[in-house]
Write an enzyme that holds these catalytic residues in place. Structure first.
Site, short mmCIF file in Angstrom:
data_model
loop_
_atom_site.label_atom_id
_atom_site.label_comp_id
_atom_site.label_asym_id
_atom_site.label_seq_id
_atom_site.Cartn_x
_atom_site.Cartn_y
_atom_site.Cartn_z
N PRO A 31 0.86 -1.19 0.00
CA PRO A 31 0.00 0.00 0.00
C PRO A 31 0.89 1.24 0.00
O PRO A 31 1.84 1.30 0.78
CB PRO A 31 -0.77 -0.12 1.32
CG PRO A 31 0.09 -0.96 2.21
CD PRO A 31 0.87 -1.88 1.31
N GLN A 86 -6.76 -1.25 2.85
CA GLN A 86 -6.11 -0.93 4.14
C GLN A 86 -6.79 0.26 4.82
O GLN A 86 -7.06 1.27 4.19
CB GLN A 86 -4.63 -0.61 3.93
CG GLN A 86 -3.90 -0.51 5.26
CD GLN A 86 -2.48 -0.02 5.12
OE1 GLN A 86 -2.25 1.11 4.69
NE2 GLN A 86 -1.52 -0.84 5.49
N CYS A 116 2.36 3.35 9.58
CA CYS A 116 2.58 4.66 8.96
C CYS A 116 3.36 5.58 9.90
O CYS A 116 2.99 5.77 11.06
CB CYS A 116 1.25 5.30 8.61
SG CYS A 116 1.51 6.93 7.91
N LYS A 155 -0.35 -4.64 9.10
CA LYS A 155 0.95 -4.28 8.55
C LYS A 155 1.62 -3.33 9.52
O LYS A 155 0.99 -2.39 10.01
CB LYS A 155 0.78 -3.62 7.18
CG LYS A 155 2.07 -3.11 6.58
CD LYS A 155 1.87 -2.71 5.12
CE LYS A 155 3.17 -2.21 4.52
NZ LYS A 155 3.50 -0.84 4.90
N ASN A 216 9.04 -7.11 4.23
CA ASN A 216 8.94 -5.87 3.44
C ASN A 216 10.11 -4.94 3.76
O ASN A 216 10.59 -4.88 4.88
CB ASN A 216 7.59 -5.20 3.77
CG ASN A 216 7.43 -3.81 3.19
OD1 ASN A 216 7.18 -2.85 3.92
ND2 ASN A 216 7.58 -3.68 1.89
N GLY A 217 10.54 -4.25 2.70
CA GLY A 217 11.58 -3.23 2.84
C GLY A 217 12.73 -3.46 1.90
O GLY A 217 13.50 -4.40 2.06
N ASP A 218 12.80 -2.60 0.87
CA ASP A 218 13.93 -2.57 -0.05
C ASP A 218 14.09 -3.82 -0.91
O ASP A 218 15.20 -4.13 -1.35
CB ASP A 218 15.24 -2.32 0.70
CG ASP A 218 15.26 -0.95 1.37
OD1 ASP A 218 14.29 -0.19 1.18
OD2 ASP A 218 16.22 -0.65 2.09
N GLY A 240 7.12 -2.26 -2.50
CA GLY A 240 6.54 -0.94 -2.69
C GLY A 240 7.31 -0.12 -3.71
O GLY A 240 7.02 -0.14 -4.91
N ARG A 241 8.35 0.59 -3.23
CA ARG A 241 9.06 1.51 -4.13
C ARG A 241 9.71 0.80 -5.29
O ARG A 241 9.85 1.37 -6.37
CB ARG A 241 10.07 2.32 -3.32
CG ARG A 241 9.38 3.32 -2.38
CD ARG A 241 10.31 3.80 -1.31
NE ARG A 241 10.82 2.69 -0.54
CZ ARG A 241 11.85 2.74 0.28
NH1 ARG A 241 12.50 3.87 0.42
NH2 ARG A 241 12.24 1.68 0.95
C1 LIG Z 1 4.87 7.12 -1.09
C2 LIG Z 1 4.65 6.05 -0.06
C3 LIG Z 1 3.39 5.93 0.54
C4 LIG Z 1 3.16 4.92 1.49
N1 LIG Z 1 1.90 4.76 1.98
C5 LIG Z 1 1.63 3.70 2.80
C6 LIG Z 1 0.29 3.38 3.19
O1 LIG Z 1 -0.67 4.04 2.78
N2 LIG Z 1 0.11 2.31 4.03
C7 LIG Z 1 1.16 1.55 4.48
O2 LIG Z 1 0.93 0.59 5.24
N3 LIG Z 1 2.42 1.81 4.11
C8 LIG Z 1 2.67 2.83 3.26
N4 LIG Z 1 3.95 3.04 2.81
C9 LIG Z 1 5.01 2.08 3.20
C10 LIG Z 1 5.13 0.96 2.16
O3 LIG Z 1 3.94 0.18 2.11
C11 LIG Z 1 6.31 0.03 2.49
O4 LIG Z 1 6.11 -0.53 3.76
C12 LIG Z 1 7.64 0.78 2.50
O5 LIG Z 1 7.75 1.66 1.40
C13 LIG Z 1 8.82 -0.19 2.48
O6 LIG Z 1 8.76 -1.04 1.36
P1 LIG Z 1 9.62 -0.77 0.01
O7 LIG Z 1 11.05 -0.63 0.44
O8 LIG Z 1 9.35 -1.98 -0.82
O9 LIG Z 1 9.09 0.50 -0.57
C14 LIG Z 1 4.20 4.05 1.88
C15 LIG Z 1 5.46 4.20 1.29
C16 LIG Z 1 5.70 5.17 0.33
C17 LIG Z 1 7.06 5.28 -0.30
#
Ligand SMILES: Cc1cc2nc3c(=O)[nH]c(=O)nc-3n(C[C@H](O)[C@H](O)[C@H](O)COP(=O)(O)O)c2cc1C
Length: 353
Positions: A31, A86, A116, A155, A216-218, A240-241
Site C-alpha cells: 500500500p 487498508q 505509517c 501491517k 517488506n523493505g527494499d 513498494g518503491r
Molecule cells: C509514497 C509512499 C506511501 C506509502 N503509503 C503507505 C500506506 O498508505 N500504508 C502503508 O501501510 N504503508 C505505506 N507506505 C510504506 C510501504 O507500504 C512500504 O512498507 C515501504 O515503502 C517499504 O517497502 P519498500 O522498500 O518496498 O518501498 C508508503 C510508502 C511510500 C514510499
C-alpha cells in the site's frame, strides 16, 4: 514458515495462503498513499506477476461515515483479486465499522495499518504509534475481527524506534486476536526511509507466529528478494518503491524464484508503460476524483500530472539518460508537455526499441 506456503525449486516460497485466499505468487504490491490508486494498480497488474494488491491507506473514520471520497478510494476492479483494502485509525469501533464497509464492497481482505510514520497519522495514535500501545492493538484487532468474516491482516514496522523493536510482540498480539497474516517492514518508525538494514525482527516474528508473515523493505530485484526470504524465513514478499521504479519487479523475482530466466525490460516496455499510466491516471481521476466534486479540465490535468511526476521520479532511474528527462518532466507544466517529453526521449536513437 506456514505449512500452507509452497516452496519453489530454489527452496524458497513461491506461493502463500491467507486462510483460504491463495496468493500466487507470494509477491504483493505494498500500500502506498498517493501511489497505489486504481491507475497504478492497473499498471502493475497489466505488467503481471503480482500475487495480490493493496489499496492506499484509508482513514477508518471517513470510511465508517461512508464519505464518498474514501469509499471511492477503496474501489478496485472486479477482476482485481485478491485485493486488500487498508484502513488506519485508533478507534476500535470506527475501525470495525470501516472494516464492515470494506467487506461490503467485496474486498478479499481487510488490512489494518500499524506502520505509517507520518506525524499527522501518529499524532492521532494511528499508524506506527499503535506499536507503543499493545492493549489498543489488541482492542482494535478484536473489534475488527468480530465485525467481519473476510480474512484480516495487519501491517507494521519493526518497532517505533531502536529502543522498541517490538514487532514480534505486536504481531503475536494481533495474531491472538484474529489477524491471519502480518506484514513487517524492517525499518522502525524512527528510521523513516533510512536506517541500517536489519531484518532480525521479521525473522523473530516468523519464529513466533503461526500465521504467514510477509517481509517488506527494499526488495527491488531477485538478489534482494533472496536475501529477505533466506534471512527471515518469511512466507512472501511485499514490494513498494521497487514497483514504482520497475513494475516488472514481480515478474523478475517470480521468474527467478521458479528457476526461470529473468525477463529483460526494454526501453519500449518502459515507454509504453509510462504512457499507458498517464492515460490511466487521466481516466481514473476523471471517474474517481480524490477530492469532493468532479475533476475536469485544468484540475484533472494537474492531478494527472502530479501522479505522473511522482512515478517518473522513480521510473526513469534505471534508464540511461533518464535523470535528465526526469528533471524536465518534473518541471513541466501540463500533462501534455510531460507526455511529449517522454515520447521524445524514448524516440531518440539510443532508446529506440
Ligand atoms: C509514497 C509512499 C506511501 C506509502 N503509503 C503507505 C500506506 O498508505 N500504508 C502503508 O501501510 N504503508 C505505506 N507506505 C510504506 C510501504 O507500504 C512500504 O512498507 C515501504 O515503502 C517499504 O517497502 P519498500 O522498500 O518496498 O518501498 C508508503 C510508502 C511510500 C514510499
Amino acid at each position: 514458515m506456514h505449512p500452507s506456503t509452497v516452496l519453489g525449486p530454489r527452496g524458497l516460497p513461491v506461493r502463500l495462503q491467507i486462510r483460504d485466499v491463495v496468493v500466487d505468487p507470494g509477491l504483493v504490491l505494498a500500500p502506498m498513499e498517493g501511489v497505489t490508486d486504481l491507475a497504478f494498480r492497473r499498471l502493475v497488474r497489466a505488467v503481471g506477476g503480482v500475487g495480490m494488491t493493496w489499496t492506499e491507506f484509508i482513514p477508518g473514520e471517513g470510511l465508517a461515515r461512508g464519505d464518498d471520497r474514501w469509499v471511492r478510494m477503496a474501489a478496485f476492479d472486479p477482476d482485481e483479486r485478491p485485493v486488500a483494502v487498508q484502513v488506519y485509525g485508533r478507534d476500535p469501533a470506527l475501525l470495525a465499522e470501516a472494516a464492515r464497509r470494506v467487506q461490503d464492497l467485496g474486498a478479499t481482505i481487510v488490512d489494518i495499518n500499524m506502520g505509517c510514520p507520518s506525524k499527522k497519522v501518529c499524532a492521532h495514535s494511528g499508524g506506527s504509534a499503535l506499536m507503543r500501545e499493545p492493549a489498543l492493538v489488541a482492542a482494535i484487532v478484536r473489534a475488527v475481527r468480530a465485525a467481519v468474516e473476510v480474512p484480516l491482516t495487519v501491517k507494521m514496522r519493526s518497532g517505533f524506534d531502536a529502543g522498541q523493536r517490538n514487532a514480534p510482540d505486536i504481531a503475536f498480539i494481533a495474531q491472538e486476536e484474529g489477524a491471519e497474516a502480518v506484514t513487517i517492514h524492517w525499518r522502525t518508525r524512527a528510521d523513516g526511509y533510512g536506517g541500517e538494514r536489519a531484518v532480525d525482527r521479521i525473522a523473530a516474528a516468523v519464529d513466533r507466529l503461526s500465521v504467514p508473515v510477509l517481509g517488506n523493505g527494499d526488495v527491488v530485484d531477485p538478489h534482494s528478494a533472496e536475501a529477505m526470504l533466506r534471512q527471515t524465513g518469511c512466507d512472501g514478499l511485499m514490494i513498494g518503491r521497487g514497483a514504482m521504479r520497475s513494475p516488472w519487479v514481480f515478474r523478475q523475482v517470480g521468474a527467478w524464484l521458479h528457476g526461470l530466466p529473468v525477463p529483460e525490460v526494454t526501453a519500449a516496455d518502459r515507454r509504453d508503460a509510462l504512457l499507458a499510466y498517464l492515460d490511466g491516471c487521466r481516466s481514473h481521476l476523471a471517474d474517481n476524483p480524490r477530492g469532493r466534486g468532479g475533476l475536469d479540465g485544468g484540475r484533472l490535468d494537474r492531478a494527472a500530472l502530479g501522479r505522473f511526476k511522482q512515478l517518473c521520479k522513480h521510473f526513469l532511474d534505471d534508464v540511461p539518460g533518464g535523470q535528465e528527462v526526469r528533471t524536465q518532466v518534473l518541471r513541466s507544466g501540463s500533462a501534455a508537455q510531460a507526455e511529449a517529453l517522454v515520447v521524445d526521449f524514448f524516440a531518440r536513437d539510443e532508446h529506440a526499441a
